[in-house]
Design a protein around this motif. Structure first.
Motif, PDB file in Angstrom:
ATOM      1  N   ASP A  34       0.830  -1.211   0.000  1.00  0.00           N
ATOM      2  CA  ASP A  34       0.000   0.000   0.000  1.00  0.00           C
ATOM      3  C   ASP A  34       0.861   1.256   0.000  1.00  0.00           C
ATOM      4  N   ARG A  35       1.933   1.213   0.780  1.00  0.00           N
ATOM      5  CA  ARG A  35       2.791   2.391   0.917  1.00  0.00           C
ATOM      6  C   ARG A  35       3.803   2.529  -0.218  1.00  0.00           C
ATOM      7  N   ALA A  36       4.150   1.397  -0.839  1.00  0.00           N
ATOM      8  CA  ALA A  36       5.112   1.412  -1.958  1.00  0.00           C
ATOM      9  C   ALA A  36       4.555   0.550  -3.082  1.00  0.00           C
ATOM     10  N   PRO A  37       3.520   1.028  -3.773  1.00  0.00           N
ATOM     11  CA  PRO A  37       2.825   0.199  -4.768  1.00  0.00           C
ATOM     12  C   PRO A  37       3.669  -0.198  -5.978  1.00  0.00           C
ATOM     13  N   LYS A  38       4.812   0.415  -6.156  1.00  0.00           N
ATOM     14  CA  LYS A  38       5.673   0.056  -7.285  1.00  0.00           C
ATOM     15  C   LYS A  38       6.828  -0.862  -6.878  1.00  0.00           C
ATOM     16  N   SER A  39       6.763  -1.406  -5.671  1.00  0.00           N
ATOM     17  CA  SER A  39       7.802  -2.323  -5.195  1.00  0.00           C
ATOM     18  C   SER A  39       7.477  -3.753  -5.619  1.00  0.00           C
ATOM     19  N   SER A  40       8.128  -4.191  -6.674  1.00  0.00           N
ATOM     20  CA  SER A  40       7.853  -5.549  -7.160  1.00  0.00           C
ATOM     21  C   SER A  40       8.243  -6.593  -6.117  1.00  0.00           C
ATOM     22  N   ALA A  41       9.304  -6.334  -5.350  1.00  0.00           N
ATOM     23  CA  ALA A  41       9.732  -7.287  -4.319  1.00  0.00           C
ATOM     24  C   ALA A  41       8.640  -7.473  -3.266  1.00  0.00           C
ATOM     25  N   ALA A  42       7.993  -6.378  -2.881  1.00  0.00           N
ATOM     26  CA  ALA A  42       6.930  -6.471  -1.886  1.00  0.00           C
ATOM     27  C   ALA A  42       5.745  -7.269  -2.429  1.00  0.00           C
ATOM     28  N   TRP A  43       5.376  -7.017  -3.688  1.00  0.00           N
ATOM     29  CA  TRP A  43       4.272  -7.764  -4.307  1.00  0.00           C
ATOM     30  C   TRP A  43       4.630  -9.238  -4.448  1.00  0.00           C
ATOM     31  N   THR A  44       5.893  -9.530  -4.761  1.00  0.00           N
ATOM     32  CA  THR A  44       6.349 -10.919  -4.885  1.00  0.00           C
ATOM     33  C   THR A  44       6.230 -11.632  -3.541  1.00  0.00           C
ATOM     34  N   TYR A  56      -5.400 -18.290  -3.235  1.00  0.00           N
ATOM     35  CA  TYR A  56      -4.831 -18.334  -4.581  1.00  0.00           C
ATOM     36  C   TYR A  56      -5.254 -17.178  -5.489  1.00  0.00           C
ATOM     37  N   ASN A  57      -6.486 -16.712  -5.374  1.00  0.00           N
ATOM     38  CA  ASN A  57      -6.899 -15.584  -6.215  1.00  0.00           C
ATOM     39  C   ASN A  57      -6.139 -14.316  -5.834  1.00  0.00           C
ATOM     40  N   LEU A  58      -5.970 -14.106  -4.538  1.00  0.00           N
ATOM     41  CA  LEU A  58      -5.188 -12.946  -4.080  1.00  0.00           C
ATOM     42  C   LEU A  58      -3.725 -13.103  -4.485  1.00  0.00           C
ATOM     43  N   ALA A  59      -3.218 -14.329  -4.412  1.00  0.00           N
ATOM     44  CA  ALA A  59      -1.830 -14.600  -4.824  1.00  0.00           C
ATOM     45  C   ALA A  59      -1.649 -14.294  -6.302  1.00  0.00           C
ATOM     46  N   TYR A  60      -2.626 -14.689  -7.092  1.00  0.00           N
ATOM     47  CA  TYR A  60      -2.565 -14.440  -8.532  1.00  0.00           C
ATOM     48  C   TYR A  60      -2.476 -12.935  -8.811  1.00  0.00           C
ATOM     49  N   ALA A  66       3.417  -8.032  -9.523  1.00  0.00           N
ATOM     50  CA  ALA A  66       4.875  -8.130  -9.393  1.00  0.00           C
ATOM     51  C   ALA A  66       5.541  -8.337 -10.755  1.00  0.00           C
ATOM     52  N   THR A  67       4.948  -9.195 -11.592  1.00  0.00           N
ATOM     53  CA  THR A  67       5.565  -9.464 -12.900  1.00  0.00           C
ATOM     54  C   THR A  67       5.419  -8.270 -13.835  1.00  0.00           C
ATOM     55  N   LYS A  68       4.361  -7.496 -13.652  1.00  0.00           N
ATOM     56  CA  LYS A  68       4.217  -6.289 -14.478  1.00  0.00           C
ATOM     57  C   LYS A  68       5.243  -5.239 -14.069  1.00  0.00           C
ATOM     58  N   LEU A  69       5.503  -5.138 -12.766  1.00  0.00           N
ATOM     59  CA  LEU A  69       6.482  -4.166 -12.274  1.00  0.00           C
ATOM     60  C   LEU A  69       7.915  -4.575 -12.597  1.00  0.00           C
ATOM     61  N   ASN A  70       8.176  -5.890 -12.554  1.00  0.00           N
ATOM     62  CA  ASN A  70       9.517  -6.397 -12.853  1.00  0.00           C
ATOM     63  C   ASN A  70       9.408  -7.716 -13.618  1.00  0.00           C
ATOM     64  N   PRO A  71       9.310  -7.622 -14.959  1.00  0.00           N
ATOM     65  CA  PRO A  71       9.152  -8.828 -15.777  1.00  0.00           C
ATOM     66  C   PRO A  71      10.341  -9.796 -15.697  1.00  0.00           C
ATOM     67  N   VAL A  78       7.570 -17.593 -10.913  1.00  0.00           N
ATOM     68  CA  VAL A  78       7.257 -18.864 -10.254  1.00  0.00           C
ATOM     69  C   VAL A  78       5.959 -18.721  -9.457  1.00  0.00           C
ATOM     70  N   ASN A  79       5.845 -17.634  -8.700  1.00  0.00           N
ATOM     71  CA  ASN A  79       4.626 -17.394  -7.915  1.00  0.00           C
ATOM     72  C   ASN A  79       3.405 -17.323  -8.816  1.00  0.00           C
ATOM     73  N   LEU A  80       3.551 -16.610  -9.939  1.00  0.00           N
ATOM     74  CA  LEU A  80       2.436 -16.469 -10.866  1.00  0.00           C
ATOM     75  C   LEU A  80       2.040 -17.826 -11.450  1.00  0.00           C
ATOM     76  N   ALA A  81       3.027 -18.624 -11.824  1.00  0.00           N
ATOM     77  CA  ALA A  81       2.748 -19.959 -12.377  1.00  0.00           C
ATOM     78  C   ALA A  81       2.011 -20.829 -11.357  1.00  0.00           C
ATOM     79  N   ILE A  82       2.450 -20.799 -10.103  1.00  0.00           N
ATOM     80  CA  ILE A  82       1.792 -21.599  -9.061  1.00  0.00           C
ATOM     81  C   ILE A  82       0.350 -21.110  -8.867  1.00  0.00           C
ATOM     82  N   ALA A  83       0.174 -19.785  -8.798  1.00  0.00           N
ATOM     83  CA  ALA A  83      -1.166 -19.228  -8.607  1.00  0.00           C
ATOM     84  C   ALA A  83      -2.078 -19.581  -9.782  1.00  0.00           C
ATOM     85  N   MET A  84      -1.530 -19.551 -10.989  1.00  0.00           N
ATOM     86  CA  MET A  84      -2.319 -19.902 -12.171  1.00  0.00           C
ATOM     87  C   MET A  84      -2.717 -21.373 -12.139  1.00  0.00           C
ATOM     88  N   LEU A  85      -1.804 -22.209 -11.699  1.00  0.00           N
ATOM     89  CA  LEU A  85      -2.084 -23.637 -11.584  1.00  0.00           C
ATOM     90  C   LEU A  85      -3.178 -23.876 -10.538  1.00  0.00           C
TER      91      LEU A  85
END
Length: 141
Positions: A34-44, A56-60, A66-71, A78-85
């Motif tokens: 919330d405080r640093a919305p552009k921090s990909s590490a925090a989103w990861t 899982y929906n929140l994880a997705y 996170a992947t949009k901020l840092n592709p 990996v997190n995105l793949a697991i959430a998608m699965l």
């Protein structure tokens, strides 16, 4: 006096490494996001915590952000793949393949992903989606 975002993030990470439950840390990382919305590490990190808590929906959503901020972040992929699965979505192969490519060119990232996977199994031993993603990343290369 309010804590800096960096301090909050670092303390949250230390608490996680000390074995604190993901459920206790989700509010910490939500605040960081919330405080640093552009921090990909925090989103990861938030995505990983949600995965550990079967949200899982929140994880997705967090992993996608996170992947949009840092592709180029293999852990976010990996997190995105697991959430998608876990949410039975299509298109996760591209994220697995990109994670493979990223760790292929950077051995430090490979070690980080391996440690993350080990950590995932230590906290959630029978995690089927993590087992599949691990196999796809490390046995198809």
């Amino acid at each position: 006096m309010t804590e800096t975002v960096e301090s909050l993030f670092d303390k949250g990470l230390e608490r996680y490494k000390a074995g604190e439950a993901a459920s206790e840390l989700i509010p910490v990382f939500k605040e960081v996001c919330d405080r640093a919305p552009k921090s990909s590490a925090a989103w990861t990190c938030l995505a990983w915590l949600y995965l550990l808590e079967n949200k899982y929906n929140l994880a997705y959503k967090a992993a996608l952000k996170a992947t949009k901020l840092n592709p180029q972040d293999p852990q976010a992929r990996v997190n995105l793949a697991i959430a998608m699965l876990e949410t039975k979505q299509k298109g996760l192969r591209q994220h697995v393949e990109l994670a493979q490519q990223l760790i292929f060119v950077n051995s430090e990232w490979e070690e980080e992903i391996k440690k993350s996977i080990e950590d995932g199994f230590s906290r959630k031993p029978d995690w089927q989606s993590l087992t599949k993603v691990k196999k796809w990343i490390f046995e198809e290369s």
